[in-house]
Enzyme design. Structure first.
Site, short mmCIF file in Angstrom:
data_model
loop_
_atom_site.label_atom_id
_atom_site.label_comp_id
_atom_site.label_asym_id
_atom_site.label_seq_id
_atom_site.Cartn_x
_atom_site.Cartn_y
_atom_site.Cartn_z
CD GLU A 16 -2.70 1.24 2.51
OE1 GLU A 16 -3.54 0.32 2.62
OE2 GLU A 16 -2.58 2.16 3.34
CG HIS A 77 -7.28 2.51 -0.79
ND1 HIS A 77 -6.82 2.48 0.51
CD2 HIS A 77 -6.62 1.52 -1.44
CE1 HIS A 77 -5.92 1.51 0.65
NE2 HIS A 77 -5.78 0.92 -0.52
CE LYS A 168 -16.43 -3.83 5.23
NZ LYS A 168 -15.64 -2.73 5.76
CD GLN A 215 7.31 4.10 11.90
OE1 GLN A 215 8.21 3.33 12.21
NE2 GLN A 215 7.13 4.51 10.67
P1 FAD Z 1 -17.37 0.41 7.53
O1 FAD Z 1 -17.25 -0.94 6.97
O2 FAD Z 1 -18.55 1.23 7.12
O3 FAD Z 1 -17.37 0.26 9.13
C1 FAD Z 1 -17.33 1.40 9.99
C2 FAD Z 1 -18.09 1.12 11.26
O4 FAD Z 1 -19.48 1.00 10.98
C3 FAD Z 1 -17.70 -0.20 11.95
O5 FAD Z 1 -17.77 0.00 13.34
C4 FAD Z 1 -18.75 -1.18 11.50
O6 FAD Z 1 -18.95 -2.22 12.45
C5 FAD Z 1 -19.97 -0.28 11.35
N1 FAD Z 1 -20.86 -0.73 10.25
C6 FAD Z 1 -20.46 -1.15 9.02
N2 FAD Z 1 -21.56 -1.47 8.28
C7 FAD Z 1 -22.64 -1.25 9.06
C8 FAD Z 1 -24.05 -1.38 8.85
N3 FAD Z 1 -24.53 -1.82 7.70
N4 FAD Z 1 -24.88 -1.04 9.86
C9 FAD Z 1 -24.39 -0.57 11.05
N5 FAD Z 1 -23.06 -0.42 11.29
C10 FAD Z 1 -22.20 -0.76 10.31
N6 FAD Z 1 -9.37 5.61 5.16
C11 FAD Z 1 -9.32 6.59 4.21
O7 FAD Z 1 -9.89 7.67 4.44
N7 FAD Z 1 -8.66 6.39 3.02
C12 FAD Z 1 -8.06 5.21 2.72
O8 FAD Z 1 -7.48 5.05 1.64
C13 FAD Z 1 -8.10 4.16 3.69
N8 FAD Z 1 -7.57 2.93 3.43
C14 FAD Z 1 -7.73 1.91 4.34
C15 FAD Z 1 -7.26 0.62 4.03
C16 FAD Z 1 -7.42 -0.44 4.91
C17 FAD Z 1 -6.93 -1.81 4.54
C18 FAD Z 1 -8.04 -0.22 6.18
C19 FAD Z 1 -8.20 -1.35 7.16
C20 FAD Z 1 -8.51 1.05 6.50
C21 FAD Z 1 -8.37 2.13 5.59
N9 FAD Z 1 -8.86 3.40 5.87
C22 FAD Z 1 -8.79 4.42 4.93
C23 FAD Z 1 -9.46 3.70 7.17
C24 FAD Z 1 -10.98 3.45 7.19
O9 FAD Z 1 -11.61 4.35 6.33
C25 FAD Z 1 -11.47 3.63 8.63
O10 FAD Z 1 -11.00 2.59 9.42
C26 FAD Z 1 -12.96 3.90 8.84
O11 FAD Z 1 -13.14 4.27 10.19
C27 FAD Z 1 -13.86 2.70 8.57
O12 FAD Z 1 -13.91 2.39 7.24
P2 FAD Z 1 -14.62 1.03 6.74
O13 FAD Z 1 -14.60 1.05 5.28
O14 FAD Z 1 -14.06 -0.14 7.44
O15 FAD Z 1 -16.10 1.32 7.29
#
Ligand code: FAD
Length: 297
Positions: A16, A77, A168, A215
């Site tokens: 990444e 992303h 998801k 870090q």
């Molecule tokens: P979600 O899957 O929407 O989950 C967020 C929260 O909502 C969780 O607590 C989950 O349990 C809850 N939730 C999910 N679906 C539902 C539902 N249907 N109903 C009720 N609750 C629900 N951030 C950036 O801004 N840019 C990036 O490029 C980026 N890259 C990343 C790459 C990786 C591999 C990872 C692990 C994280 C990355 N992040 C990035 C950070 C990420 O955006 C955050 O961790 C964010 O807080 C959650 O994103 P998510 O897509 O997992 O959200």
């Protein structure tokens, strides 16, 4: 090529990177990073996304360049927390036009000053974005999603987080990439509990090497990952010795990778932090094991 097709053939090694942060939007400093990472022959490189403006353009541009100039598969992303369907269509049309086939569909972190009263509320979760892409761009993209070995900070429990993860995966995420973890047992727990709940897609392990004490501590705080006792003792003992801390960080990440491969992980995803020398050094430390892993069919 879609990463889901690749994962059907063999486990993957991926990196990444993030678009360089500077005021004038110049991305040329990423070229030498990609050059060096390309020599490690990754299966794909993913490019992070920050909502809005030049950052968005840079993600598309870098993901396109990785494919065209280096002939390496790329993953863009894409986050949706403060986006409208119209914004997203704009980015998705660009990605399609540029021939990008892989998207990591994310909700994204709440931007600074985010106000739910005024921000668009069309997309609340990553699964909404995955469902939107699946419905509007059928078969155009291979989608993936993020997952959390130590449970997402906003989730009430592992159970709730996994329930949402299933939504998801059902909405189209054909593989998942984990948040950083330092204790492999959390990864094994996630895998076991996800499988029990019918989440059958590959779960790639996200590893981030930290090479100094500060870090490591920041990473643990920001990503909500706990520091195992053995590692915390090493930090305590060597925090004032940069060379020793670097050795500990590199060896620890290499050890995590070896343990994961031994236990059948389907993919290693290295958060490089745009530091290709570190990625190179880790690969060197588990070279024979990685070669066998990548030859596995
Ligand atoms: P979600 O899957 O929407 O989950 C967020 C929260 O909502 C969780 O607590 C989950 O349990 C809850 N939730 C999910 N679906 C539902 C539902 N249907 N109903 C009720 N609750 C629900 N951030 C950036 O801004 N840019 C990036 O490029 C980026 N890259 C990343 C790459 C990786 C591999 C990872 C692990 C994280 C990355 N992040 C990035 C950070 C990420 O955006 C955050 O961790 C964010 O807080 C959650 O994103 P998510 O897509 O997992 O959200």
């Amino acid at each position: 090529m879609k990463i889901s097709e690749l994962l059907r053939q063999r486990p993957t090694l991926s990196f990444e990177i993030f678009p360089p942060k500077n005021k004038d939007g110049d991305i040329s400093s990423i070229y030498s990073t990609i050059d060096q990472l390309a020599q490690l022959k990754p299966d794909f490189i993913s490019v992070t996304y920050g909502a809005g403006g030049s950052t968005t353009r840079n993600t598309v541009e870098i993901a396109t360049m990785i494919k065209e100039r280096w002939q390496i598969e790329s993953v863009a992303h894409l986050s949706c927390i403060d986006a409208t369907a119209e914004n997203l269509r704009g980015v998705l049309d660009q990605l399609k036009e540029k021939g990008i086939e892989n998207i990591l569909a994310l909700r994204g972190d709440y931007p600074k000053g985010y106000d739910p009263q005024t921000a668009p509320q069309e997309f609340r979760h990553a699964s909404d974005l995955a469902a939107f892409i699946t419905a509007n761009y059928p078969d155009a993209f291979c989608l993936s999603g993020a997952c959390y070995p130590e449970v997402h900070e906003e989730a009430d429990s592992l159970e709730a987080d996994l329930r949402h993860l299933k939504i998801k995966a059902d909405a189209g995420a054909s593989y998942l990439v984990t948040q950083i973890f330092l204790d492999n047992n959390y990864y094994y727990r996630l895998l076991r509990e996800a499988r029990k709940r019918g989440i059958q897609v590959p779960i790639l392990a996200g590893i981030m090497p930290a090479t100094n004490a500060k870090q490591l501590l920041n990473m643990s705080k920001m990503c909500g990952c706990s520091i195992p006792y053995t590692l915390s003792v090493m930090i305590e003992r060597f925090s004032a010795h940069p060379a020793a801390m670097q050795e500990i960080g590199l060896n620890y990440a290499a050890w995590q990778i070896m343990d994961l491969i031994t236990n059948g992980v389907e993919g290693i995803h290295l958060y490089t932090m745009n530091r290709p020398q570190i990625a190179t050094e880790i690969m060197r430390r588990c070279d024979a094991i990685l070669r066998e892993f990548r030859d596995a069919h």
